[in-house]
Design a protein around this motif. Structure first.
Motif, mmCIF file in Angstrom:
data_model
loop_
_atom_site.group_PDB
_atom_site.id
_atom_site.type_symbol
_atom_site.label_atom_id
_atom_site.label_comp_id
_atom_site.label_asym_id
_atom_site.label_seq_id
_atom_site.Cartn_x
_atom_site.Cartn_y
_atom_site.Cartn_z
ATOM 1 N N LYS A 168 0.843 -1.206 0.000
ATOM 2 C CA LYS A 168 0.000 0.000 0.000
ATOM 3 C C LYS A 168 0.878 1.257 0.000
ATOM 4 O O LYS A 168 0.666 2.187 -0.786
ATOM 5 C CB LYS A 168 -0.886 0.006 1.233
ATOM 6 C CG LYS A 168 -2.019 -1.007 1.228
ATOM 7 C CD LYS A 168 -3.297 -0.357 0.782
ATOM 8 C CE LYS A 168 -4.496 -1.235 1.033
ATOM 9 N NZ LYS A 168 -5.713 -0.651 0.457
ATOM 10 N N LEU A 169 1.850 1.291 0.896
ATOM 11 C CA LEU A 169 2.677 2.482 1.071
ATOM 12 C C LEU A 169 3.544 2.746 -0.153
ATOM 13 O O LEU A 169 3.780 3.904 -0.525
ATOM 14 C CB LEU A 169 3.558 2.322 2.314
ATOM 15 C CG LEU A 169 2.799 2.209 3.646
ATOM 16 C CD1 LEU A 169 3.760 1.851 4.773
ATOM 17 C CD2 LEU A 169 2.057 3.496 3.962
ATOM 18 N N GLN A 170 3.993 1.699 -0.800
ATOM 19 C CA GLN A 170 4.853 1.873 -1.970
ATOM 20 C C GLN A 170 4.069 2.296 -3.210
ATOM 21 O O GLN A 170 4.653 2.605 -4.241
ATOM 22 C CB GLN A 170 5.625 0.578 -2.250
ATOM 23 C CG GLN A 170 6.714 0.301 -1.228
ATOM 24 C CD GLN A 170 7.503 -0.955 -1.527
ATOM 25 O OE1 GLN A 170 7.086 -1.796 -2.320
ATOM 26 N NE2 GLN A 170 8.660 -1.083 -0.884
ATOM 27 N N GLY A 171 2.762 2.324 -3.088
ATOM 28 C CA GLY A 171 1.945 2.816 -4.191
ATOM 29 C C GLY A 171 1.950 4.333 -4.313
ATOM 30 O O GLY A 171 1.369 4.880 -5.260
ATOM 31 N N TYR A 172 2.631 5.011 -3.379
ATOM 32 C CA TYR A 172 2.683 6.474 -3.388
ATOM 33 C C TYR A 172 4.133 6.937 -3.464
ATOM 34 O O TYR A 172 5.064 6.198 -3.149
ATOM 35 C CB TYR A 172 2.020 7.035 -2.123
ATOM 36 C CG TYR A 172 0.576 6.617 -1.990
ATOM 37 C CD1 TYR A 172 -0.417 7.254 -2.735
ATOM 38 C CD2 TYR A 172 0.197 5.580 -1.148
ATOM 39 C CE1 TYR A 172 -1.747 6.863 -2.623
ATOM 40 C CE2 TYR A 172 -1.121 5.184 -1.037
ATOM 41 C CZ TYR A 172 -2.087 5.825 -1.771
ATOM 42 O OH TYR A 172 -3.396 5.430 -1.681
ATOM 43 N N THR A 173 4.317 8.193 -3.880
ATOM 44 C CA THR A 173 5.647 8.790 -3.987
ATOM 45 C C THR A 173 5.933 9.604 -2.737
ATOM 46 O O THR A 173 5.111 10.447 -2.340
ATOM 47 C CB THR A 173 5.731 9.696 -5.235
ATOM 48 O OG1 THR A 173 5.457 8.909 -6.393
ATOM 49 C CG2 THR A 173 7.113 10.325 -5.360
ATOM 50 N N TRP A 174 7.088 9.378 -2.113
ATOM 51 C CA TRP A 174 7.403 10.009 -0.828
ATOM 52 C C TRP A 174 8.678 10.855 -0.918
ATOM 53 O O TRP A 174 9.519 10.833 -0.036
ATOM 54 C CB TRP A 174 7.582 8.930 0.251
ATOM 55 C CG TRP A 174 6.383 8.061 0.439
ATOM 56 C CD1 TRP A 174 6.243 6.769 0.061
ATOM 57 C CD2 TRP A 174 5.149 8.431 1.055
ATOM 58 N NE1 TRP A 174 4.997 6.293 0.391
ATOM 59 C CE2 TRP A 174 4.295 7.293 1.016
ATOM 60 C CE3 TRP A 174 4.657 9.598 1.640
ATOM 61 C CZ2 TRP A 174 2.999 7.283 1.523
ATOM 62 C CZ3 TRP A 174 3.370 9.597 2.152
ATOM 63 C CH2 TRP A 174 2.559 8.459 2.090
ATOM 64 N N ASN A 175 8.818 11.622 -1.992
ATOM 65 C CA ASN A 175 10.044 12.420 -2.127
ATOM 66 C C ASN A 175 10.031 13.663 -1.248
ATOM 67 O O ASN A 175 11.079 14.246 -0.977
ATOM 68 C CB ASN A 175 10.267 12.803 -3.598
ATOM 69 C CG ASN A 175 9.150 13.690 -4.133
ATOM 70 O OD1 ASN A 175 7.976 13.360 -3.980
ATOM 71 N ND2 ASN A 175 9.527 14.804 -4.755
ATOM 72 N N ILE A 176 8.855 14.114 -0.806
ATOM 73 C CA ILE A 176 8.776 15.267 0.108
ATOM 74 C C ILE A 176 8.076 14.783 1.389
ATOM 75 O O ILE A 176 6.857 14.861 1.518
ATOM 76 C CB ILE A 176 7.988 16.430 -0.530
ATOM 77 C CG1 ILE A 176 8.616 16.833 -1.857
ATOM 78 C CG2 ILE A 176 7.950 17.627 0.421
ATOM 79 C CD1 ILE A 176 7.828 17.883 -2.626
ATOM 80 N N GLY A 215 10.188 7.896 4.043
ATOM 81 C CA GLY A 215 9.447 7.334 2.931
ATOM 82 C C GLY A 215 8.905 5.950 3.238
ATOM 83 O O GLY A 215 8.677 5.134 2.345
ATOM 84 N N PHE A 216 8.672 5.687 4.524
ATOM 85 C CA PHE A 216 8.180 4.403 5.027
ATOM 86 C C PHE A 216 9.120 3.240 4.680
ATOM 87 O O PHE A 216 8.675 2.113 4.489
ATOM 88 C CB PHE A 216 6.758 4.121 4.529
ATOM 89 C CG PHE A 216 5.728 5.025 5.144
ATOM 90 C CD1 PHE A 216 5.369 4.893 6.483
ATOM 91 C CD2 PHE A 216 5.127 6.028 4.386
ATOM 92 C CE1 PHE A 216 4.426 5.729 7.062
ATOM 93 C CE2 PHE A 216 4.174 6.875 4.956
ATOM 94 C CZ PHE A 216 3.833 6.723 6.290
ATOM 95 N N GLU A 217 10.415 3.554 4.616
ATOM 96 C CA GLU A 217 11.387 2.467 4.535
ATOM 97 C C GLU A 217 11.383 1.710 5.860
ATOM 98 O O GLU A 217 11.055 2.256 6.910
ATOM 99 C CB GLU A 217 12.799 3.018 4.278
ATOM 100 C CG GLU A 217 13.005 3.613 2.912
ATOM 101 C CD GLU A 217 14.431 4.103 2.716
ATOM 102 O OE1 GLU A 217 15.239 4.013 3.676
ATOM 103 O OE2 GLU A 217 14.735 4.585 1.611
#
Length: 321
Positions: free
Chosen positions: A90-98, A126-128
């Motif tokens: 789910k979380l990797q379906g979004y971009t977390w650059n900011i 980025g939810f790593e």
């Protein structure tokens, strides 16, 4: 505590049960389907217990994430094997650059047969995955001292978990006894409850307005034990004959049993093919477990008349809604 449970999808919508700890900044969710909970309610959620990740039980996680993304808090997610992969997906379906100013942490508890794998995911990274650790397996997933949550594995052609919420026992002060003893309410009452529960030391004393009282005697005269509320949530499973006893034991004496009833007994074969319950089977479980109230949900959309389901369950157990 004051406990308020309510369904988010009604009788035929996606499964989601919200348990509001009214006088605390805390609420829990059993399943996370599409729901009608207000944003303020979802802001209180601290713990999410997923039965399994079929879309109707898990799609609402996105809304929960969105509403809590800018909060400085931890959300714990509990679920069956594969839950960590599903949450990360789910979380990797979004971009977390900011994301450097975010402070949300999601901690996933994946319950395996012999261990519980706990994975922490930080929003500002980025939810790593920050860290993963293994804990001993237990059916007691959460114990705050005020309430606890246990799980039970069920069969839905995939591991599917039922959950039970149990409020801890507490004590109330009998006002009439307080007046009879000529005592005024005060901080000492909290001390009395803390020291007398669950068992008072017979030699202990408590001081009130400069006078010593026997703690054991005062507890017997003033305090009334209040059992905690028990709420059980069961959905999406085939009722194997061999499993009835353990499900009943898990559910026993629940104040509320929220139980699926996907089909009527006349369509039991459809229920078996899809690994669901009939309304009659839900009534049988409620009767055997001696619950106070059976709340049916997760009806197949083929039934426009909910009275069919309710009446069938009432043939086995009278207190159904």
């Amino acid at each position: 505590m004051k406990i308020k449970p309510r369904l988010g999808g009604g009788k035929s919508g996606d499964p989601s049960l919200y348990i509001d700890i009214v006088d605390r900044k805390r609420a829990i969710l059993f399943d996370c389907g599409l729901n009608n909970f207000r944003p303020a309610a979802l802001h209180k959620v601290t713990d999410v217990f997923i039965s399994h990740t079929h879309i109707d039980h898990f799609i609402g996680f996105d809304a929960l994430l969105r509403l809590n993304l800018t909060e400085e808090k931890i959300i714990h997610v509990y679920g069956p094997p594969g839950i960590c992969r599903n949450v990360i997906g789910k979380l990797q379906g979004y971009t977390w650059n900011i994301c450097q100013n975010l402070r949300l942490i999601i901690v996933v508890h994946e319950i395996l047969p012999e261990t519980i794998v706990v994975t922490s995911l930080e929003s500002w990274r980025g939810f790593e995955i920050k860290q993963t650790e293994e804990q001993p397996h237990t059916d007691l997933l959460l114990d705050t001292g005020e309430f606890s949550v246990k799980y039970l594995e069920l069969d839905h052609k995939t591991p599917c978990f039922g959950y039970t919420f149990l409020e801890a026992e507490s004590c109330n002060v009998r006002k009439e006894a307080l007046e009879e003893l000529g005592l005024q309410p005060g901080p000492w009452a909290g001390q009395l409850k803390a020291q007398a529960f669950p068992t008072a030391d017979q030699d202990a004393v408590i001081q009130i307005d400069g006078m010593n009282y026997s703690l054991d005697e005062l507890a017997r005269k003033l305090l009334v034990r209040k059992p905690g509320v028990k709420i059980t949530y069961l959905t999406d499973f085939l009722l194997h004959e061999a499993d009835i006893a353990r499900i009943i034991e898990f559910t026993r004496y629940s104040d509320f049993l929220f139980c699926e009833a996907a089909f009527i007994e006349h369509e039991r074969e459809k229920a078996r093919l899809t690994h669901h319950l009939t309304a009659r089977e839900a009534g049988i479980l409620a009767h055997g477990a001696q619950v106070k109230q059976l709340v049916l949900f997760h009806f197949s959309r083929r039934y426009q008349d909910h009275a069919l389901m309710l009446d069938e369950a009432r043939q086995e157990f009278p207190w159904v809604e």
